[in-house]
Every structure is written in C-alpha cells, then in structure tokens.
Design a protein around this motif. Sequence first.
Motif, mmCIF file in Angstrom:
data_model
loop_
_atom_site.group_PDB
_atom_site.id
_atom_site.type_symbol
_atom_site.label_atom_id
_atom_site.label_comp_id
_atom_site.label_asym_id
_atom_site.label_seq_id
_atom_site.Cartn_x
_atom_site.Cartn_y
_atom_site.Cartn_z
ATOM 1 N N VAL A 176 0.848 -1.203 0.000
ATOM 2 C CA VAL A 176 0.000 0.000 0.000
ATOM 3 C C VAL A 176 0.878 1.246 0.000
ATOM 4 O O VAL A 176 0.594 2.224 -0.700
ATOM 5 C CB VAL A 176 -0.954 0.007 1.215
ATOM 6 C CG1 VAL A 176 -1.791 1.298 1.238
ATOM 7 C CG2 VAL A 176 -1.872 -1.197 1.187
ATOM 8 N N ARG A 177 1.942 1.209 0.742
ATOM 9 C CA ARG A 177 2.831 2.369 0.832
ATOM 10 C C ARG A 177 3.376 2.767 -0.537
ATOM 11 O O ARG A 177 3.488 3.948 -0.864
ATOM 12 C CB ARG A 177 3.994 2.065 1.797
ATOM 13 C CG ARG A 177 4.905 3.253 2.077
ATOM 14 C CD ARG A 177 5.948 2.895 3.107
ATOM 15 N NE ARG A 177 6.809 1.812 2.649
ATOM 16 C CZ ARG A 177 7.865 1.982 1.848
ATOM 17 N NH1 ARG A 177 8.182 3.184 1.399
ATOM 18 N NH2 ARG A 177 8.608 0.950 1.486
ATOM 19 N N ILE A 178 3.692 1.753 -1.374
ATOM 20 C CA ILE A 178 4.260 2.055 -2.690
ATOM 21 C C ILE A 178 3.202 2.109 -3.791
ATOM 22 O O ILE A 178 3.508 2.479 -4.925
ATOM 23 C CB ILE A 178 5.362 1.034 -3.074
ATOM 24 C CG1 ILE A 178 4.778 -0.374 -3.217
ATOM 25 C CG2 ILE A 178 6.493 1.063 -2.059
ATOM 26 C CD1 ILE A 178 5.771 -1.402 -3.729
ATOM 27 N N GLY A 179 1.959 1.708 -3.464
ATOM 28 C CA GLY A 179 0.870 1.829 -4.429
ATOM 29 C C GLY A 179 0.561 0.579 -5.219
ATOM 30 O O GLY A 179 -0.297 0.604 -6.105
ATOM 31 N N ALA A 180 1.219 -0.550 -4.928
ATOM 32 C CA ALA A 180 0.903 -1.803 -5.622
ATOM 33 C C ALA A 180 -0.481 -2.304 -5.191
ATOM 34 O O ALA A 180 -1.196 -2.940 -5.969
ATOM 35 C CB ALA A 180 1.970 -2.858 -5.331
ATOM 36 N N ILE A 181 -0.840 -2.044 -3.950
ATOM 37 C CA ILE A 181 -2.218 -2.200 -3.463
ATOM 38 C C ILE A 181 -2.716 -0.786 -3.210
ATOM 39 O O ILE A 181 -2.009 0.035 -2.618
ATOM 40 C CB ILE A 181 -2.273 -3.042 -2.175
ATOM 41 C CG1 ILE A 181 -1.834 -4.482 -2.450
ATOM 42 C CG2 ILE A 181 -3.678 -3.037 -1.575
ATOM 43 C CD1 ILE A 181 -1.682 -5.339 -1.202
ATOM 44 N N GLY A 208 -7.864 11.965 15.865
ATOM 45 C CA GLY A 208 -7.845 11.257 14.584
ATOM 46 C C GLY A 208 -7.081 12.020 13.519
ATOM 47 O O GLY A 208 -6.354 11.432 12.725
ATOM 48 N N LYS A 209 -7.233 13.346 13.502
ATOM 49 C CA LYS A 209 -6.522 14.154 12.503
ATOM 50 C C LYS A 209 -5.007 14.052 12.703
ATOM 51 O O LYS A 209 -4.247 13.906 11.735
ATOM 52 C CB LYS A 209 -6.956 15.615 12.574
ATOM 53 C CG LYS A 209 -6.324 16.468 11.456
ATOM 54 C CD LYS A 209 -6.761 17.902 11.490
ATOM 55 C CE LYS A 209 -6.222 18.660 10.278
ATOM 56 N NZ LYS A 209 -4.774 18.464 10.024
ATOM 57 N N THR A 210 -4.573 14.102 13.950
ATOM 58 C CA THR A 210 -3.128 13.973 14.231
ATOM 59 C C THR A 210 -2.603 12.631 13.727
ATOM 60 O O THR A 210 -1.554 12.561 13.080
ATOM 61 C CB THR A 210 -2.866 14.113 15.743
ATOM 62 O OG1 THR A 210 -3.279 15.413 16.173
ATOM 63 C CG2 THR A 210 -1.388 13.920 16.059
ATOM 64 N N LEU A 211 -3.339 11.561 14.017
ATOM 65 C CA LEU A 211 -2.897 10.233 13.599
ATOM 66 C C LEU A 211 -2.945 10.090 12.076
ATOM 67 O O LEU A 211 -2.035 9.509 11.471
ATOM 68 C CB LEU A 211 -3.765 9.163 14.274
ATOM 69 C CG LEU A 211 -3.619 9.078 15.795
ATOM 70 C CD1 LEU A 211 -4.645 8.126 16.384
ATOM 71 C CD2 LEU A 211 -2.201 8.644 16.192
ATOM 72 N N SER A 212 -3.973 10.634 11.443
ATOM 73 C CA SER A 212 -4.081 10.563 9.977
ATOM 74 C C SER A 212 -2.951 11.352 9.320
ATOM 75 O O SER A 212 -2.395 10.920 8.301
ATOM 76 C CB SER A 212 -5.436 11.100 9.518
ATOM 77 O OG SER A 212 -6.481 10.285 10.006
ATOM 78 N N ASN A 261 2.703 7.370 3.557
ATOM 79 C CA ASN A 261 2.193 7.746 2.231
ATOM 80 C C ASN A 261 0.769 7.261 1.987
ATOM 81 O O ASN A 261 0.420 6.855 0.893
ATOM 82 C CB ASN A 261 3.134 7.215 1.132
ATOM 83 C CG ASN A 261 2.847 7.817 -0.238
ATOM 84 O OD1 ASN A 261 2.552 9.001 -0.341
ATOM 85 N ND2 ASN A 261 2.909 7.006 -1.271
ATOM 86 N N VAL A 262 -0.058 7.274 3.041
ATOM 87 C CA VAL A 262 -1.449 6.864 2.858
ATOM 88 C C VAL A 262 -2.411 7.933 3.363
ATOM 89 O O VAL A 262 -2.119 8.667 4.315
ATOM 90 C CB VAL A 262 -1.787 5.521 3.553
ATOM 91 C CG1 VAL A 262 -0.922 4.395 3.023
ATOM 92 C CG2 VAL A 262 -1.697 5.629 5.060
ATOM 93 N N VAL A 263 -3.553 8.005 2.695
ATOM 94 C CA VAL A 263 -4.664 8.853 3.121
ATOM 95 C C VAL A 263 -5.643 7.971 3.891
ATOM 96 O O VAL A 263 -6.062 6.929 3.381
ATOM 97 C CB VAL A 263 -5.371 9.475 1.897
ATOM 98 C CG1 VAL A 263 -6.613 10.254 2.319
ATOM 99 C CG2 VAL A 263 -4.413 10.370 1.115
ATOM 100 N N VAL A 264 -5.970 8.346 5.115
ATOM 101 C CA VAL A 264 -6.931 7.570 5.906
ATOM 102 C C VAL A 264 -8.342 7.965 5.479
ATOM 103 O O VAL A 264 -8.744 9.120 5.616
ATOM 104 C CB VAL A 264 -6.729 7.808 7.417
ATOM 105 C CG1 VAL A 264 -7.804 7.068 8.217
ATOM 106 C CG2 VAL A 264 -5.341 7.340 7.849
ATOM 107 N N ASN A 324 -3.420 4.469 -0.606
ATOM 108 C CA ASN A 324 -2.162 5.016 -1.096
ATOM 109 C C ASN A 324 -2.378 6.441 -1.616
ATOM 110 O O ASN A 324 -3.311 6.701 -2.372
ATOM 111 C CB ASN A 324 -1.615 4.111 -2.206
ATOM 112 C CG ASN A 324 -0.438 4.730 -2.921
ATOM 113 O OD1 ASN A 324 -0.610 5.378 -3.952
ATOM 114 N ND2 ASN A 324 0.747 4.549 -2.381
ATOM 115 N N ASN A 325 -1.512 7.358 -1.213
ATOM 116 C CA ASN A 325 -1.708 8.771 -1.552
ATOM 117 C C ASN A 325 -1.622 9.026 -3.063
ATOM 118 O O ASN A 325 -2.398 9.811 -3.608
ATOM 119 C CB ASN A 325 -0.680 9.629 -0.813
ATOM 120 C CG ASN A 325 -0.916 11.106 -1.027
ATOM 121 O OD1 ASN A 325 -2.052 11.567 -1.050
ATOM 122 N ND2 ASN A 325 0.152 11.854 -1.210
ATOM 123 N N SER A 326 -0.702 8.355 -3.729
ATOM 124 C CA SER A 326 -0.588 8.538 -5.178
ATOM 125 C C SER A 326 -1.855 8.057 -5.886
ATOM 126 O O SER A 326 -2.312 8.668 -6.858
ATOM 127 C CB SER A 326 0.635 7.797 -5.729
ATOM 128 O OG SER A 326 1.804 8.285 -5.122
#
Length: 340
Positions: free
Chosen positions: A86-91, A132-136, A144-147, A249-251
């Motif tokens: 997920v971090r690299i965007g493969a998932i 939650g905002k701090t953790l996100s 590199n993920v959007v919660v 994944n943010n991308s």
Amino acid sequence: MLHQVLVCTFLSSVLFAAGGAAAQAQAAVNLRVYSSLTADDNSAHYIWFKRFQANIDNNAKLKDQIKLSYFPNGMLGKEADAIQQVRIGAINVMISGTSIWATLVPEISVLDLGYLFKNFDQVGNALDGPAGKTLSDLMLKKSNVVVLGYAYNLGARNIYTKKPIEKPEDLKNLKIRVLPVPNFIATINHMGAVAVPMPGGEVYSSLQMGVIDGLEHDSATVLANKYYEIAKNATLTQHIYNPIMIAMNNSSFQQIPEPLRPELLAAAKEATQYERRQSGLIEQKAVEQLKAQGMVFREIDRNYLRGEVKPVWDDFLAKYPQMKPVVDEINAAGSSASAQ
C-alpha cells in the motif's frame, strides 16, 4: 469530390467520437482493495467495503469513474507485506486493524493501549476529531497513505476462559492468547495473566490441549471460530476497543480527478458511519448466540484493571512523548461521549 470530402469528414467525426469515448472509458480509476478477512457479514472489513461499493455505484459522478476490486482472505499476501504494498501503491486501499501499521508508524500503537477507551462512542468521537486528525497526518507523512476512515471492530475485546473468572485476582498466571502486538501483550500481562502471542489458526487446538487457558477477542470472532465449545466463560474486561483503519495510497488518491475526491471521501465517510452502527448490532447478536450455546458472561472490576494497566501508558508515553496530546484528546472525547 464534395461527396468524398463529406464522407471523410463524417468518418473523422465518428473516429474522433469513438476515440473520445475510449479515452473516457480508460479514464476510470481501478482500485485494488485488500483485506485479510472473509468476504461475508462476519467481517467488519467486508461490511465497510460493501457499503462503500454501494455508495460509489449509487453516485452518478463516481460509478463510471471508480472501479473497485476486492481481495479478501489475504489473497494479496500477509498483512505485514500488504502495508508495504500500500505504501508504494501496488495495493491501492487496505482495510485492517490499526495495529499492523505500527511497523511503519509506531505512534499509531497508541490505539492499542489497554483501557484507552471506555466504549466505541469514545472511539468515534476521538477519531473523528483532533486525535484522529493527528494520527491521519502521521499516516500520510510516514507511510504515504490517506486515511479514508476509522471503523469499529465487531465489539470490545474481552477474555474467554475455560475456568470462571469472578475477580481480577483470578486472572493471575492464566495463559491467555493475544495477537502478537506489543501493547496487547503488555496489557494482558499487567492485568495479571500471562500473554501468549499465537496465530489465530492455532487457538482452537491450543485450547483443547491446554497450551492456553483462554483467549482475548471480540464476541463475533469467538462465535465464528467456535471457541465457545471449549472456553465457556466470558469475562467482560472490555480492555481494548482498537479501531479499523481504511488506508489509501496517496498517489492512488491523487489519480482521482480533483472534482471527484470530495465525492469519494463522502462515500467513505458514510460507509464508516454505517459500519459503526452495524458493529454494535452484530456484537449484541453474537453475545445472545453465545449465551444460547452455554457461555456465561460475567462482569469484573474494570476500574481496578485500568489502574493495573497504567504503567503500559507510562512506558509508551515515555517513548513517544509527542502522543501525550493525543491521549489527552482521547480522554476528553470520553468525557463528551459520557455527557451525550
């Protein structure tokens, strides 16, 4: 000659329109969604996903632009490997407990502290607010993920044993299976028992053979895995209410056309609210079914146990002092939940 020009112009228009339609069809964003759990209504992950899928299908702006492919049962690998994917965007999207992300974002394990939450209302209030905002924000910065949301597990984690537990002292030296999560282990040990980290697939046979005296989990999982056949005593310790996280994944998120992003976030938010409501109903139903199978539920002095677990908090906050404001926000959310 004029006829030829008109034909050519017509054909060009058709080809242009066809090309435009093809380009529009190709513009759909395909998202691979990972879960380690089954694709049925015994899975909090699937309850969330199914609602999210329905919200997209029922949204005229999203339904042709966002395509979801669900991969349950760890089909894309173990959770520990999936978070890297997920971090690299493969998932593209992963639905899981928050604990697994601690290898990338150790601060997230604040949510694994025993007796951090008193109920799921407090979990929702805290994670929909500043905590939650701090953790996100940390998740975005460090992994590199959007919660997309914080959903609920199917009930609080309690202790299920072969022998009755009527007071905190009865936990002393009992071997209790836990997830291999540091704050889970520390919590059970400070409650007086002996934490035994163990894969889920080994729990039933270990109960049978006496390798462990019991386990800690939610009622729906105990029911689904038939642990009640051996461990017939439930102690309502309610020691952990750790949430589920939906991480994208943010991308992959940035690939979604900007005007559609608020629509996607709204679809995810509604799915989160829906799943939260369902979790309470499923827990109630599971408890009733366990009672029908002969399981006895007992209360215990949770305030006493909360005091015993306090050193786990102290150790964690000494290591991650930046999490003190988050703990304070969570405590404040508990006060507002009680006032409602």
